[in-house]
Structure formats: structure tokens, C-alpha cells
Design a protein around this motif. Structure first.
Motif, mmCIF file in Angstrom:
data_model
loop_
_atom_site.group_PDB
_atom_site.id
_atom_site.type_symbol
_atom_site.label_atom_id
_atom_site.label_comp_id
_atom_site.label_asym_id
_atom_site.label_seq_id
_atom_site.Cartn_x
_atom_site.Cartn_y
_atom_site.Cartn_z
ATOM 1 N N THR A 158 -88.184 -21.452 77.908
ATOM 2 C CA THR A 158 -86.969 -22.232 77.736
ATOM 3 C C THR A 158 -86.100 -21.593 76.664
ATOM 4 N N LEU A 159 -84.893 -22.128 76.512
ATOM 5 C CA LEU A 159 -83.992 -21.601 75.492
ATOM 6 C C LEU A 159 -84.455 -21.948 74.086
ATOM 7 N N SER A 160 -85.409 -22.864 73.970
ATOM 8 C CA SER A 160 -85.979 -23.161 72.657
ATOM 9 C C SER A 160 -87.218 -22.317 72.375
ATOM 10 N N GLY A 161 -87.630 -21.489 73.377
ATOM 11 C CA GLY A 161 -88.762 -20.589 73.170
ATOM 12 C C GLY A 161 -90.084 -21.111 73.690
ATOM 13 N N GLU A 162 -90.095 -22.222 74.438
ATOM 14 C CA GLU A 162 -91.350 -22.737 74.987
ATOM 15 C C GLU A 162 -91.736 -21.958 76.243
ATOM 16 N N ILE A 163 -92.952 -21.444 76.275
ATOM 17 C CA ILE A 163 -93.423 -20.640 77.412
ATOM 18 C C ILE A 163 -93.719 -21.549 78.595
ATOM 19 N N THR A 164 -93.146 -21.213 79.762
ATOM 20 C CA THR A 164 -93.345 -22.037 80.961
ATOM 21 C C THR A 164 -94.173 -21.338 82.037
ATOM 22 N N SER A 165 -94.279 -20.023 81.970
ATOM 23 C CA SER A 165 -95.146 -19.308 82.914
ATOM 24 C C SER A 165 -95.420 -17.915 82.383
ATOM 25 N N VAL A 166 -96.602 -17.384 82.728
ATOM 26 C CA VAL A 166 -96.962 -15.996 82.414
ATOM 27 C C VAL A 166 -97.784 -15.461 83.572
ATOM 28 N N SER A 173 -102.549 -8.661 78.494
ATOM 29 C CA SER A 173 -102.020 -7.905 77.364
ATOM 30 C C SER A 173 -102.268 -8.634 76.046
ATOM 31 N N LEU A 174 -102.123 -9.949 76.058
ATOM 32 C CA LEU A 174 -102.289 -10.738 74.846
ATOM 33 C C LEU A 174 -103.726 -11.212 74.635
ATOM 34 N N GLY A 175 -104.580 -10.988 75.642
ATOM 35 C CA GLY A 175 -105.966 -11.437 75.522
ATOM 36 C C GLY A 175 -106.078 -12.942 75.435
ATOM 37 N N ARG A 176 -105.101 -13.645 76.015
ATOM 38 C CA ARG A 176 -105.086 -15.106 75.972
ATOM 39 C C ARG A 176 -105.007 -15.654 77.395
ATOM 40 N N PRO A 177 -105.821 -16.659 77.740
ATOM 41 C CA PRO A 177 -105.754 -17.249 79.085
ATOM 42 C C PRO A 177 -104.382 -17.852 79.352
ATOM 43 N N GLU A 178 -103.990 -17.833 80.613
ATOM 44 C CA GLU A 178 -102.685 -18.383 80.988
ATOM 45 C C GLU A 178 -102.544 -19.838 80.542
ATOM 46 N N ALA A 179 -103.589 -20.638 80.754
ATOM 47 C CA ALA A 179 -103.528 -22.053 80.401
ATOM 48 C C ALA A 179 -103.301 -22.254 78.906
ATOM 49 N N GLU A 180 -103.781 -21.315 78.104
ATOM 50 C CA GLU A 180 -103.626 -21.433 76.653
ATOM 51 C C GLU A 180 -102.193 -21.129 76.222
ATOM 52 N N LEU A 181 -101.488 -20.302 76.996
ATOM 53 C CA LEU A 181 -100.133 -19.905 76.630
ATOM 54 C C LEU A 181 -99.078 -20.906 77.102
ATOM 55 N N LEU A 182 -99.318 -21.553 78.238
ATOM 56 C CA LEU A 182 -98.321 -22.461 78.797
ATOM 57 C C LEU A 182 -98.051 -23.627 77.855
ATOM 58 N N GLY A 183 -96.776 -23.908 77.658
ATOM 59 C CA GLY A 183 -96.385 -25.012 76.806
ATOM 60 C C GLY A 183 -96.310 -24.668 75.327
ATOM 61 N N ARG A 184 -96.758 -23.471 74.953
ATOM 62 C CA ARG A 184 -96.710 -23.065 73.549
ATOM 63 C C ARG A 184 -95.377 -22.396 73.239
ATOM 64 N N SER A 185 -95.031 -22.362 71.976
ATOM 65 C CA SER A 185 -93.798 -21.709 71.557
ATOM 66 C C SER A 185 -94.052 -20.230 71.305
ATOM 67 N N LEU A 186 -93.028 -19.417 71.585
ATOM 68 C CA LEU A 186 -93.129 -17.991 71.273
ATOM 69 C C LEU A 186 -93.416 -17.779 69.789
ATOM 70 N N ALA A 187 -92.965 -18.718 68.973
ATOM 71 C CA ALA A 187 -93.173 -18.591 67.529
ATOM 72 C C ALA A 187 -94.652 -18.527 67.171
ATOM 73 N N GLU A 188 -95.513 -19.096 68.032
ATOM 74 C CA GLU A 188 -96.942 -19.123 67.746
ATOM 75 C C GLU A 188 -97.613 -17.779 68.004
ATOM 76 N N ILE A 189 -96.964 -16.888 68.747
ATOM 77 C CA ILE A 189 -97.575 -15.587 69.043
ATOM 78 C C ILE A 189 -96.734 -14.440 68.487
ATOM 79 N N ILE A 190 -95.808 -14.755 67.599
ATOM 80 C CA ILE A 190 -94.987 -13.733 66.947
ATOM 81 C C ILE A 190 -95.346 -13.710 65.469
ATOM 82 N N PRO A 191 -95.512 -12.528 64.867
ATOM 83 C CA PRO A 191 -95.891 -12.445 63.450
ATOM 84 C C PRO A 191 -94.946 -13.251 62.560
#
Length: 403
Positions: A158-166, A173-191
Motif C-alpha cells: 500500500t501507499l503506507s508501506g503495508e505488504i499485501t503480496s510477495v 531472498s529474505l528467508g521469511r515465509p510469505e505468511a510472515e511478510l503479509l500485512g507487515r510494514s516495509l519499515a519492519e524489514i528495512i534497517p
């Protein structure tokens, strides 16, 4: 008689209007008398099946226009509607009398009045609508296969940075399951140190409807991943969302950084080298200063204690020079046992502070040293500035250590 004629004319006009609208909508009517099993079709129903208006349908003939298993479905629906009034609502593949394939939507219900029990309903040619739906479904299926099997990294947010699909490649690449990434903010995976860049990125996408660049992310194991991305904003969606496509260039990025490090740093001490000093000087819009250092009797250390010990002395000396430096002040190895501290935008006051600091801490250095300083002059080469600092170094050495 005149009134009867008028009413008859109105009835004919109403029937004509109904026939015209049914033709435009490709909707026909049908009726099945249950006591006689007599089937009646309207003119449009004849046209839908590709038969002339004088075609006299019967249940068997009507069912023959539908290949299996649609024929069995329709037959069962008619029987259920006749038996207990279950409504008919089916969309089936059909074949016209001319052999053309089509899709027909059939609805019907059971009614009972003074004329007896019968089924009445409508039939509509929905071939165009069904073709559009099928084409959309095929397009979505192709996109889903591309999304799932692409080696490229695909995600939406979304425009607020919420991940809706991967897609799986991005998840891997991120070593994270798809279910774990959905609904999270990009801010949580950026240094943490890149959070301000995330906000600028979201602003650029919103304003320009696209953005390209390099994004640094944190994998599940804490390692850094580098994605070269080109993302676009889908403004036709409601609400709008960002469709991202990227390539994982982590290996390439690290190799480029390593090559750059090798090009600008001394491999032993990890201080910058003389080549990089020239670049630093060229970047300055104003005067820059330097302090040059020479280790006293360093050759004797190598000769008596070995080169390995001499190397450790050089590494320790760089650490000693680095300890009091401020941001953008760096250590440069000029060669051998000669070092330089580069001070951008320097004033003599800063150079004097550093000189006094080094002298006060001289007992912490791994070896005795001599130093001198200089500030660059307009149109002066880097070598000339260093040479003037060297002159002060030698003068100070002669004065303080006449031996």
C-alpha cells in the motif's frame, strides 16, 4: 369494436416492443406444460438455438442442444422444478443447429393456475460475457503463474508501506515465509538507519507514480539484502497500490563494494590509500588540511623483530591516528611507514588541536613518530601540499631529535 381494435393494437405494439428488447438483450422465453409435456419457445429462443421460427421444439430436441454433462444437469433441474418447485438457474455450454458453440443462461420456475401446472422461464445468450470472464480468468491465471514462478522478486504494498503480496522468489531472498511478510510494514524489514529513506521512497511513488533505485532490506538471519527495484503505482485500483518488481543483486553489490574497497583502501591497515586521497582533495570546494606522520626507525623494527610484528605496528598506529578524528576526517597511508590525516574544510585551529592531541597521547602509540601539518593553497597540487607538511615534519624531527 373500435375499443377492442385499439386494445388489440396496443397489445401488438407491446408484444413487438418486448420482442425487440429481448432481441437486443438476446433473451428468449420458454414454457413447458407439465400435463402434456408440451414445450413452447419465443421467436428469440428459436434464434438463440439457430432454428427457424416454425421449428416445433420438444423436450428431447431442446436437450440435444446441450452436450454432456450440461444436458444431464438441465434435465435434472427441469425434473426438480417440476417435482417440488426448485428454481432453475444454470449457465451451460450449448451448440446451435449450425454447430456454433455458445454459452446459455437458463432460468425457470414452476407456476400453477387455471390452465394447469407448467414451467416458465427465460434463456439468454451470454457467450460474449462468458468469453470475457474466461479471458479474464486466463489472464489472471497467467499472471499468477508468472507471479509464482518468476525468478524476479515481485511484491505489492500500500501507499503506507503495508505488504499485501510477495512471490516465492522474494520470500526466499529474505528467508521469511510469505505468511510472515503479509500485512507487515516495509519499515519492519528495512534497517533502522534507512527508515528516513523509506519515507522518501513512499513520497516519490505517490507523487511520480513510479520509482527506481536500490533498496536495502534485512533478511530473517539479520544479513542485508540489496534489491534493485522498479516500482509503479496502480492508480486504477481502488485503493491504489504499488506493484514492485526487483532483482536481488546482493552478491553483485557486495562484490562491487569489495572492489571499491580494494581500489581505495590499503589492504593491510584498512586505511585509505594515496589514490583515494586525490579524489578526496578534488571533492573539496574549499581548502583542506592534512597532518603527515612518519614512524621513527621503523626499518629497525622490521629488521630486528620481523615483518609480521612491523605489520601489527602499522595497524595499531592507524588505530591510534583514527581515535580522535571527527566525521569526514580520515587516515590515509601514503606508503611504507608514512601516513596522513585528511581534514576537509580545515582551519589551522583544528590542525593544532589534533597535533596537541596526538602529542599528549604519544605514549599510547605503538612506536615513536614525527609529524607536520599544512593547509592546501589555491591551484596547489596534492603532492605540493603534502611536501610542505613533510618539510615541517623533518624540521620538527631535527629540532626535537637531533640524533
Amino acid at each position: 369494436m373500435t375499443e377492442r381494435a385499439r386494445l388489440h393494437q396496443e397489445l401488438l405494439r407491446s408484444q413487438a416492443f418486448l420482442e425487440q428488447t429481448n432481441t437486443l438483450a438476446k433473451v428468449g422465453g420458454w414454457e413447458l406444460a407439465l400435463d402434456t409435456n408440451t414445450l413452447s419457445w419465443t421467436r428469440e429462443t428459436h434464434l438463440i438455438h439457430g432454428v427457424p421460427e416454425d421449428f416445433d421444439p420438444n423436450v428431447g430436441a431442446a436437450l440435444s442442444f446441450y452436450p454432456q454433462p450440461g444436458q444431464a444437469q438441465l434435465e435434472a433441474a427441469i425434473a426438480a422444478c417440476a417435482a417440488d418447485g426448485s428454481p432453475i438457474d444454470l449457465t451451460l455450454r450449448a451448440i446451435t443447429a449450425a454447430g456454433e458453440r455458445s454459452w446459455l443462461h437458463i432460468v425457470g420456475k414452476r407456476v400453477e393456475d387455471a390452465t394447469g401446472a407448467r414451467l416458465i422461464g427465460a434463456i439468454q445468450d451470454v457467450t460474449e460475457q462468458r468469453s470475457a470472464v474466461d479471458a479474464l480468468a486466463q489472464s489472471e491465471a497467467r499472471y499468477r503463474r508468472l507471479f509464482q514462478h518468476s525468478l524476479g522478486l515481485i511484491c505489492t504494498h500500500t501507499l503506507s508501506g503495508e505488504i499485501t503480496s510477495v512471490n516465492p522468489a522474494a520470500s526466499l531472498s529474505l528467508g521469511r515465509p510469505e505468511a510472515e511478510l503479509l500485512g507487515r510494514s516495509l519499515a519492519e524489514i528495512i534497517p533502522l538507519e534507512r527508515q528516513d529513506q523509506l519515507q522518501y521512497y513512499l513520497q516519490r511513488v505517490a507523487e511520480n507514480q513510479s520509482d527506481s533505485g536500490l533498496m536495502e532490506l534485512v533478511a530473517d538471519d539479520g544479513s542485508r539484502r540489496y534489491w534493485a527495484y522498479h516500482n509503479v503505482l496502480d492508480t486504477e485500483a481502488d485503493p491504489p497500490y504499488v506493484l514492485g518488481h526487483a532483482q536481488d543483486i546482493t552478491t553483485q553489490h557486495l562484490q562491487e563494494r569489495q572492489l571499491l574497497e580494494m581500489a581505495i583502501r590499503d589492504p593491510l591497515t584498512r586505511s585509505f590509500n594515496r589514490r583515494y586521497l586525490a579524489e578526496l582533495a578534488q571533492q573539496q570546494l574549499e581548502a583542506w588540511g592534512c597532518l603527515v606522520f612518519d614512524l621513527d626507525h621503523f626499518k629497525e623494527i622490521n629488521d630486528t623483530q620481523g615483518h609480521a610484528h612491523g605489520d601489527s605496528v602499522l595497524v595499531e598506529f592507524v588505530a591510534f591516528l583514527s581515535s580522535p578524528l571527527e566525521e569526514n576526517e580520515v587516515v590515509v597511508r601514503l606508503g611504507g611507514d608514512e601516513f596522513l590525516v585528511f581534514v576537509p574544510g580545515a582551519r589551522m585551529e583544528r590542525l593544532q588541536v589534533l597535533e596537541e592531541t596526538y602529542q599528549a597521547r604519544a605514549h599510547l602509540a605503538p612506536v615513536r613518530f614525527s609529524g607536520g601539518c599544512a593547509i592546501s593553497r589555491p591551484s596547489e597540487t596534492v603532492a605540493d601540499t603534502i611536501n610542505r607538511a613533510d618539510m615541517k615534519l623533518y624540521e620538527r624531527r631535527r629540532r626535537e631529535r637531533p640524533e
